[in-house]
Structures are given as structure tokens and as C-alpha cells.
Write an enzyme that holds these catalytic residues in place. Structure first.
Site, PDB file in Angstrom:
ATOM      1  N   LYS A   1       0.855  -1.182   0.000  1.00 28.42           N
ATOM      2  CA  LYS A   1       0.000   0.000   0.000  1.00 28.42           C
ATOM      3  C   LYS A   1       0.893   1.235   0.000  1.00 28.42           C
ATOM      4  CE  LYS A   1      -3.866   2.100   2.570  1.00 28.42           C
ATOM      5  NZ  LYS A   1      -4.780   1.952   3.736  1.00 28.42           N
TER       6      LYS A   1
ATOM      7  N   SER B   1      -9.791   1.875   2.815  1.00 27.82           N
ATOM      8  CA  SER B   1      -8.961   2.698   1.962  1.00 27.82           C
ATOM      9  C   SER B   1      -7.903   1.912   1.178  1.00 27.82           C
ATOM     10  CB  SER B   1      -8.233   3.740   2.823  1.00 27.82           C
ATOM     11  OG  SER B   1      -7.359   3.099   3.754  1.00 27.82           O
TER      12      SER B   1
ATOM     13  N   SER C   1     -10.118  -0.626   6.967  1.00 25.91           N
ATOM     14  CA  SER C   1      -9.514  -0.419   5.654  1.00 25.91           C
ATOM     15  C   SER C   1      -8.743  -1.604   5.089  1.00 25.91           C
ATOM     16  CB  SER C   1      -8.602   0.812   5.680  1.00 25.91           C
ATOM     17  OG  SER C   1      -9.364   1.987   5.756  1.00 25.91           O
TER      18      SER C   1
END
Length: 484
Positions: A76, A151, A175
Site C-alpha cells: 500500500k 482505503s 480499511s
């Protein structure tokens, strides 16, 4: 080979059936072919990946390889990577190159994992749909008109589309688990303090936790083993023994008590999602587990408490992005005040600005006691509810998200509806507990997730239950059409 799990890839690498370089080249070609449809990656690190794959192959030949050596993954884009852009999905950090690796990145690299690139994400991890990224929204591989969740949507979409067998993410209010559910894969949010936050750009420091994505609980066990452990550079890291998570995967769950919170099955839960989750619970019951109804009486307060605490911490953390030291800087500022105002107005997107304003208000003189202090008191009540429930049972289970993936743009103008996407996940962050999402079927062609919640540092039990469930179901083996 792109259809193989981490465990299967590891076995093939150690058996000499394929080299890490061959696998890496194959996946880089898939990324080039398929990612334009998804926008799951912000940066592809092809040259770095090939060099890491060659080094992994040398370790494999020398007999010095571990279970993750040569296994490709994506990080990420919230984790600092030495010399590689770390944007947090924001214009504010578009030019930023960290001079060091985050501990998660470093540990996985030391284990021999190969970084293919950096995954797209909601800006500064603020979002539930991966639509707030400065670099554009991510699409769900199961339905390109749908969101992948957020997210960590880029990480989830990349794994679901078989662009990488694994990925890292962060979970502040759901998330990791929510995009895992909406994208039809597995995602684990470890206990707060289980995995180092060093080098992970902060959103809400008392809630953020790093964790892995993969297609199976078995793979998550391998990945967590490579990520977890004390880090003296993170003051919130906990010195707690890191077990061999793979060792307990096959334990029987006969007699295991699974608590089913009635608050997870009330108003707002999609009927199809309810049906799939209830069917999943029956599968676990068929494996010998005992289902017990429990109560979490303060769960309805978790959402408003979270949306005071998280923005308050974010407003403090994001104050460092001011146009002076690093990140976006406006052109030709008239004075220091103009520099601050314009750099932040240009650098931050609407959702980030909204949360900074909410958080600043909650922390301001005259409102601190009424909002922030009160929210922290509610947080204690929520944590106590979980503790009391887990005193009665071994794990809790319910839906990960109240609905399947929704359409792109459907909730973009309705922040409250967007925030409700995390109603079953964010209480776990307030309490600091571990949570796991595993695939549990489909609703109108879009994936549904089963969430398992455990006691502190009881990730091994969650992975055990998830693995036993996946041994008798095949939802995790389904492949999105067009990504075979």
C-alpha cells in the site's frame, strides 16, 4: 502460476519448479495488461522487482530461503519505501521520496519477498471506496462499475485480479477487512501493536494498524509471521511472542464457541449479505463450532465516537504537511500564512480537508470535553463490550460490511452513507482487537465477506477458524471474469 496462492508459490519455488524471476516477469506482464482497467497501482517498480527476484533465486539455490523468499507482493502506498515514491494517494505527497523503508517493508524484504509496486489507496487512508485518491479511483475486478472498498482498495483489487498473490494494507476503521470483503479475498487486521507502524504515514495513531491481504487464511499466516514483532522504533509496538501462525491452522474447531452479536444483524444489513453470512455460520457449525448469541450494547455509539477520534488525530498528524519541509508547495506564496493556506488547500482533497476541519473543531477550546473526551469515554464502553462478549466465547463472527460493493460515485456526495460502510469494522479498531475477513459468497455478482473477531493477540485462532472454513468452501477459489 498467477492463480497459485502464496503457500503454493513458495512450495514451487523451493522445489525448483519455477524461479522468482520467471514469476516476477510474468506478473509484471499481467500488471501491464490488466491494471489499466483497474488502476490498482500508483507505482510499478519493475527494475527493483527483477533485482530482488534475482537475489531471491540466489538464496533459494543456496538453501538459505524462507517461506516468503521469492514471493511477489505489492505494498500500500502509505508505507515508506527507500527511494521510491510514497504518495498516500495525495497530491500533497506526490513528489515525496522517503530516505528509508518502513519496518513492514524492510521485514518482508529481508524475508525475501519481491515488491512489484505501490498500491493505490484513498487519500491518506481516508475513505471506504478508494475514490478519494488523487491518482483516480480503483475499480473492482468483479464488476468494473463497482468500488473495491477502501482505503486499501488498490491492494485488494490487485490480489483479487491475480496481479499479485499478496499485498500489505493498513486498517484504521476497516480499511483492510472492508476491501477484502468487497473484493472477494482475505484480509487481516492484527491486534494494535502486533505489527510496527514505523514508516507508515499516520492517519489516526491510536487506531492505525498494518496487516496483510491474500486469497487464503493460510497465506495470511505466512505473511503475518514475516511482518509481526517488536520494533523499538515504534513506541506502540508490543513485545509479545510471535507464534508460528501456520502451526495451528489445522486444529479442529469442534467445541469452539462462536459469538454472534445481534447488533450485527439489525437494520441496515442487506438481506443478501445476511443470508450469505448466516450460511457461512452454519458451515462453521457443521464443522463442530457452537454458535452463541451475544450482545454489544454500545455498538451504535462506535460510529460517532470513531468519527470524532479519528479526525481529531488526523488533524494533528496532518499538520506536518505545510509546504515548508516536504510535499506539495504552492507557487509564489506572498508570505508564510499564504504558503500554509494555499499549499494545504491545493495539496489535500475534499475528504481529507473535511476530516481535518472536523478534527480541529473537536479538539478546539470549549469543545474538547464535549466531543473528544466524550468520544474517548465511549471508546472505553465499546472496548468493554467486546471484552465481556469474548469472556463468554472464543471468537465473534458476523458480516464484514453491511452491503456488497456499491457503484462508483454512488456515495461520493453522501459522507454519512460512506461512513456507514464501516459500521461493523471500526469498533474493532476502537478496542484494538484483531479482525479477519474471509470470502463468504456473492450477492448480485459482487463478493460478501464474513468477519471474525478475536481477543488480543489471538490472530492464530482467527486464522485457524478462517482456514477451516476455507477447507470446506471454495469462494476463495473463484476468479473474476476477464482476469483468469
Amino acid at each position: 502460476m498467477h492463480q497459485k496462492t502464496v503457500a503454493e508459490i513458495s512450495a514451487a519455488l523451493h522445489a525448483g519448479e519455477i524461479s522468482s524471476r520467471e514469476l516476477t516477469d510474468s506478473l509484471l506482464k499481467r500488471i501491464e495488461q490488466f491494471d489499466p482497467r483497474l488502476n490498482s497501482l500508483i507505482t510499478v517498480t519493475a527494475e527493483q522487482a527483477r533485482a530482488a527476484a534475482d537475489a531471491a533465486d540466489a538464496r533459494l539455490r543456496a538453501g538459505e530461503a524462507g517461506p516468503l523468499t521469492g514471493v511477489p507482493l505489492v505494498h500500500k502506498d502509505i508505507f515508506c519505501t527507500d527511494g521510491v515514491a510514497t504518495t498516500c494517494g495525495s497530491r500533497m505527497l506526490e513528489p515525496f521520496r522517503a530516505p528509508y523503508d518502513a519496518t513492514v517493508v524492510r521485514r518482508l524484504a529481508e524475508a525475501g519477498a519481491v515488491m512489484l509496486g505501490k498500491a493505490n489507496m484513498d487519500e491518506f487512508a481516508m475513505g471506504s471506496s478508494n475514490e478519494t485518491s488523487y491518482f483516480g479511483p480503483v475499480r473492482n475486478p468483479w464488476d468494473l462499475d463497482a468500488v473495491p472498498g477502501g482505503s486499501s482498495g488498490g491492494s485488494a483489487a490487485a490480489v483479487a485480479a491475480r496481479l499479485a498473490p499478496a499485498a500489505t494494507g493498513t486498517d484504521t476503521g476497516g480499511s483492510i477487512r472492508q476491501p477484502a470483503a468487497l473484493s472477494g479475498i482475505c484480509g487481516l487486521k492484527p491486534t494494535y501493536g502486533r505489527v510496527s507502524r514505523y514508516g507508515m504515514v499516520a492517519f489516526a495513531s491510536s487506531l492505525d494498524q498494518a496487516g496483510p491481504f491474500a486469497r487464503t487464511a493460510e497465506d495470511l499466516a505466512l505473511l503475518l509471521g514475516g511482518m509481526a514483532g517488536l520494533d523499538e522504533r515504534d513506541s506502540t509496538s508490543v513485545d509479545h511472542v510471535v507464534p508460528d501462525y501456520s502451526e495451528s491452522l489445522n486444529r479442529s474447531i469442534r467445541g469452539l464457541r462462536i459469538g454472534v452479536p445481534k447488533e450485527f444483524f439489525g437494520e441496515g444489513l442487506d438481506a443478501d449479505v445476511r443470508s450469505r453470512v448466516e450460511a457461512a455460520l452454519q458451515v462453521l457449525e457443521g464443522e463442530g463450532a457452537e454458535l452463541v448469541e451475544v450482545q454489544l450494547p454500545n455498538m451504535e455509539l462506535a460510529l460517532p465516537a470513531y468519527y470524532v477520534i479519528a479526525p481529531a488525530e488526523a488533524s494533528s498528524n496532518l499538520a506536518r504537511f505545510d509546504g515548508v519541509r516536504f510535499g506539495h508547495r504552492c507557487a509564489d506564496p506572498q508570505d508564510l500564512e499564504d504558503l500554509y493556506k494555499r499549499s494545504r488547500a491545493e495539496g489535500f482533497g475534499d475528504e481529507v480537508q473535511r476530516r481535518i476541519l472536523v478534527g480541529t473543531y473537536a479538539l478546539s477550546a470549549g469543545y474538547y470535553d464535549a466531543y473528544y473526551r466524550k468520544a474517548q469515554q465511549v471508546r472505553r464502553l465499546v472496548a468493554d463490550d467486546f471484552r465481556q462478549a469474548l469472556d463468554q466465547v472464543d471468537v465473534l463472527a458476523g458480516p464484514t460490511s453491511p452491503t456488497p460493493a456499491f457503484d462508483l460515485g454512488e456515495r461520493a456526495d453522501d459522507p454519512v452513507q460512506m461512513y456507514l460502510s464501516d459500521i461493523y469494522t471500526l469498533g474493532v479498531n476502537l478496542a484494538g482487537l484483531p479482525g479477519l475477513s474471509v470470502p463468504a459468497g456473492f450477492s448480485r455478482g459482487r463478493p460478501v465477506g464474513l468477519q471474525l473477531i478475536g481477543g488480543y493477540f489471538d490472530e492464530a485462532r482467527l486464522l485457524n477458524v478462517g482456514h477451516k472454513y476455507q477447507q470446506v468452501t471454495d469462494w476463495h477459489k473463484q476468479v473474476p471474469e476477464g482476469f483468469e
